[in-house]
Structure formats: C-alpha cells, structure tokens
Motif scaffolding. Structure first.
Motif, PDB file in Angstrom:
ATOM      1  N   GLY A 183      19.397 -27.894  13.617  1.00  0.00           N
ATOM      2  CA  GLY A 183      18.710 -28.667  12.593  1.00  0.00           C
ATOM      3  C   GLY A 183      18.560 -30.123  12.986  1.00  0.00           C
ATOM      4  O   GLY A 183      17.490 -30.718  12.810  1.00  0.00           O
ATOM      5  N   PHE A 184      19.613 -30.714  13.526  1.00  0.00           N
ATOM      6  CA  PHE A 184      19.574 -32.115  13.941  1.00  0.00           C
ATOM      7  C   PHE A 184      18.530 -32.317  15.033  1.00  0.00           C
ATOM      8  O   PHE A 184      17.748 -33.287  15.005  1.00  0.00           O
ATOM      9  CB  PHE A 184      20.954 -32.535  14.442  1.00  0.00           C
ATOM     10  N   TYR A 185      18.530 -31.423  15.994  1.00  0.00           N
ATOM     11  CA  TYR A 185      17.554 -31.494  17.086  1.00  0.00           C
ATOM     12  C   TYR A 185      16.126 -31.459  16.541  1.00  0.00           C
ATOM     13  O   TYR A 185      15.294 -32.301  16.894  1.00  0.00           O
ATOM     14  CB  TYR A 185      17.789 -30.324  18.049  1.00  0.00           C
ATOM     15  N   GLU A 186      15.861 -30.482  15.668  1.00  0.00           N
ATOM     16  CA  GLU A 186      14.510 -30.335  15.129  1.00  0.00           C
ATOM     17  C   GLU A 186      14.119 -31.537  14.268  1.00  0.00           C
ATOM     18  O   GLU A 186      12.969 -31.978  14.284  1.00  0.00           O
ATOM     19  CB  GLU A 186      14.424 -29.043  14.299  1.00  0.00           C
ATOM     20  N   GLY A 187      15.071 -32.066  13.503  1.00  0.00           N
ATOM     21  CA  GLY A 187      14.777 -33.211  12.660  1.00  0.00           C
ATOM     22  C   GLY A 187      14.444 -34.458  13.465  1.00  0.00           C
ATOM     23  O   GLY A 187      13.531 -35.216  13.112  1.00  0.00           O
ATOM     24  N   ALA A 216      11.284 -42.890   1.785  1.00  0.00           N
ATOM     25  CA  ALA A 216      10.488 -41.737   2.220  1.00  0.00           C
ATOM     26  C   ALA A 216      11.377 -40.519   2.467  1.00  0.00           C
ATOM     27  O   ALA A 216      11.026 -39.386   2.100  1.00  0.00           O
ATOM     28  CB  ALA A 216       9.710 -42.091   3.486  1.00  0.00           C
ATOM     29  N   LEU A 217      12.544 -40.743   3.087  1.00  0.00           N
ATOM     30  CA  LEU A 217      13.455 -39.634   3.380  1.00  0.00           C
ATOM     31  C   LEU A 217      14.008 -39.034   2.094  1.00  0.00           C
ATOM     32  O   LEU A 217      14.083 -37.800   1.954  1.00  0.00           O
ATOM     33  CB  LEU A 217      14.593 -40.115   4.271  1.00  0.00           C
ATOM     34  N   ASN A 218      14.392 -39.871   1.152  1.00  0.00           N
ATOM     35  CA  ASN A 218      14.905 -39.362  -0.124  1.00  0.00           C
ATOM     36  C   ASN A 218      13.846 -38.549  -0.860  1.00  0.00           C
ATOM     37  O   ASN A 218      14.169 -37.555  -1.525  1.00  0.00           O
ATOM     38  CB  ASN A 218      15.387 -40.516  -0.996  1.00  0.00           C
ATOM     39  N   LYS A 219      12.617 -38.949  -0.710  1.00  0.00           N
ATOM     40  CA  LYS A 219      11.510 -38.192  -1.322  1.00  0.00           C
ATOM     41  C   LYS A 219      11.393 -36.813  -0.672  1.00  0.00           C
ATOM     42  O   LYS A 219      11.168 -35.806  -1.349  1.00  0.00           O
ATOM     43  CB  LYS A 219      10.205 -38.961  -1.185  1.00  0.00           C
ATOM     44  N   GLN A 220      11.557 -36.759   0.653  1.00  0.00           N
ATOM     45  CA  GLN A 220      11.479 -35.485   1.359  1.00  0.00           C
ATOM     46  C   GLN A 220      12.653 -34.579   0.999  1.00  0.00           C
ATOM     47  O   GLN A 220      12.498 -33.363   0.889  1.00  0.00           O
ATOM     48  CB  GLN A 220      11.411 -35.746   2.864  1.00  0.00           C
ATOM     49  N   ASN A 251       9.030 -30.046   8.172  1.00  0.00           N
ATOM     50  CA  ASN A 251       8.269 -29.483   9.292  1.00  0.00           C
ATOM     51  C   ASN A 251       7.757 -28.078   9.017  1.00  0.00           C
ATOM     52  O   ASN A 251       7.193 -27.423   9.895  1.00  0.00           O
ATOM     53  CB  ASN A 251       9.116 -29.471  10.557  1.00  0.00           C
ATOM     54  N   GLN A 252       7.932 -27.591   7.789  1.00  0.00           N
ATOM     55  CA  GLN A 252       7.539 -26.203   7.469  1.00  0.00           C
ATOM     56  C   GLN A 252       6.251 -26.169   6.659  1.00  0.00           C
ATOM     57  O   GLN A 252       5.927 -27.092   5.938  1.00  0.00           O
ATOM     58  CB  GLN A 252       8.678 -25.520   6.701  1.00  0.00           C
TER      59      GLN A 252
END
Length: 316
Positions: free
Chosen positions: A165-169, A299-303, A315-316
């Motif tokens: 997950g960390f890698y993909e993020g 932005a991250l909190n929104k995601q 990413n999905q």
C-alpha cells in the motif's frame, strides 16, 4: 507479533457471512497474552491499554501474561485463566490463532480472540486490520514530501500489506519517486534495522517508513539525527519529533479491544475472521507535522473521507 499485519480474509463486520455467532453471554473476567512485553510503547503497550479500557468500561477483573510465545506457555496460561473465571481471552498477535484453534474445544466456555490470524472454531475470532489502505495514504505523504525523489521502506516481512500500500500510494502521489524496499526479517532487530537505514540514507532516501513495531522508535531517533523525515508506524509517533515525523499510520488496537468486548458482552461477537479499516474508526493517520503544507493535508483528508464513504482508494 506483527503478523499482527498478515494477509487477511476480507469480510464486512456486520454481515452474518463473516462467521458464526457465539452467544456466550456477559463478560466475567478477561485475560491477555502478549508474545513479549506490555512496555514496548508500541504494539504490546496498545494491547495492555485495550485491556485497561475493558476493565474500566465493564468493571471486570483483568489478567495478563507476558512472553507467551510457545504452545506450552499458552496452554498453562489458559488453564490458569480458566481457573480464575476468565471467559474472554485476547492473544495479542496472529500466532495465537493457531494456539486458540487447538485449545478452544477444551474450553468451550471461553471465547478466544487473536489478531490477523485464521480463526477456525466457533469460539474463536480473529480481528484483522486492513493495513493496505493505511500504507497507501502514508505513502502519499512520503511521495509528496520527498526532496531527493527517493523513499525507503524498512519492512519487517515481505507479506505485510501496508508495504504494498505504501509503495502504491507514493507512486500515485509522485510518479517520479523511487521507492526502495528493504527487509529486516524480524519485528525487533534494532541493529539490523539501523544498518539498512544507513544504507538507504547513503543511497539518497530522505523519507523513511520503518514498518516494524520493535525497531521503529530507534529508527525515528536516527532519522532525527540525520535531519530527514519519517512516517510513524502503529502509534501516533508525532511526540518523538514533529519536525521529523510527517504523520503516522495508526492502528487503534486499544479501541478495537473495547469494540470486541462490547460485542462479546452483548452476545454478538462473530466467530471467524473479521476485518476493520478506516470506516470502523480503528485505523487513522496520526497528527501531521507542520512541515506538511496545509493544502496537501486538506486534499489528503478529503481523499480519506471519500475512501471511508466509498471503499475506493484514490487510484481506483
């Protein structure tokens, strides 16, 4: 241990298909087995805090035993707990799933709870953290904050879902980032972790993710000395240095203990393998460093909010 973060069977907690209900009645007394110590300030400490929350919430007598890492020791501890009237036992790691599957038929009056394992009997439950998503959002922070374009993961084991997950993020956030993954091979090998940390830093990594609860604190201290960044692991580790710890991938083990006890006390703690994520309030990101700019945080909190609503990562 952090098997603790093993591969899990994904099923929604509220669906009856997750397992069979084991209606054992009210909490009487509660026991806790930990593989090492309750004083590690990370995994073991969180389990102990969960036990204390149960004690306070249900006014129940509680007991714990440390260094429970063999079949013989676990069998003796369960027998001792049974004699004291314990009817709910937590084994603080995935290794206890196998022990509890073996012991459960001998003690049908006890419900056995492990973490990130495979519970197979009607009076056994495994509580599984969906660690991929926490890794993904932590990786996004690393991808955003790296200045050298190189991020390093110091993983305990290859199978940890938070690593992928960390890698993909990180890649999702920064398509030009290089994500280096190195393996310590154990949850607690501080010296080995420091050695590969030094290797990673010498090769240009400036954001580190020490994904092992036994060595992440020494790595954070070393990162601080180098003036680099780190993503904390399991606990909110911002108190170790807000200019160093950008955020943390937090698993609220203590709150999950209380949730499981609440369901057991009501007679509706399902057996089998149950999964928990951001939506359940037991996985979050920790406090952000002031080094992380407000616009990105927003932005991250929104995601994250959208993920909690839809179950779909960015990413999905």
């Amino acid at each position: 241990m952090w098997t603790r973060f093993g591969l899990v069977l994904f099923c929604l907690l509220l669906l009856s298909g997750c397992g069979h209900s084991f209606h054992s009645g009210k909490i009487q007394k509660v026991g806790l087995l930990v593989p090492e110590t309750i004083n590690d300030q990370v995994w073991g400490t969180k389990g102990y805090r969960g036990l204390l929350k149960i004690q306070s919430r249900f006014n129940a007598d509680v007991f714990y035993k440390e260094s429970m890492d063999s079949v013989t020791e676990v069998e003796q501890a369960v027998e001792e707990f049974q004699q004291k009237g314990v009817n709910l036992i937590f084994g603080h790691g995935n290794e206890y799933a196998e022990y509890f599957n073996r012991l459960s038929e001998k003690y049908p009056e006890i419900h056995f709870v492990s973490f990130n394992g495979d519970a197979k009997k009607k009076n056994t439950t495994s509580l599984n953290f969906e660690a991929y998503s926490m890794g993904f959002f932590g990786g996004m922070v690393a991808g955003h904050m790296t200045k050298t374009g190189k991020v390093s993961i110091l993983a305990a084991y290859e199978w940890q879902p938070e690593i992928e997950g960390f890698y993909e993020g990180a890649i999702f956030q920064n398509k030009n980032v290089e994500v280096d993954i190195r393996y310590v091979g154990h949850w607690d090998h501080d010296q080995r972790a420091i050695e590969i940390f030094d290797e990673a830093v010498n090769e240009g990594a400036d954001v580190i993710y020490p994904a092992g609860d036994g060595y992440n604190v020494p790595i954070i201290e070393r990162t601080k000395e180098k003036g680099l960044y780190v993503i904390g692991y399991i606990s909110d580790q911002s108190d170790l240095g807000e200019s160093t710890v950008l955020t943390s991938t937090v698993q609220h083990v203590d709150e999950l203990y209380e949730l499981a006890a609440e369901r057991f006390d009501a007679g509706n703690l399902d057996s089998g393998n149950l999964s928990f994520d951001f939506q359940d309030g037991v996985i979050t990101l920790g406090k952000f460093s002031p080094k992380v700019d407000p616009e990105f945080r927003k932005a991250l909190n929104k995601q994250i909010k959208e993920y909690k609503k839809t179950g779909r990562l960015p990413n999905q």
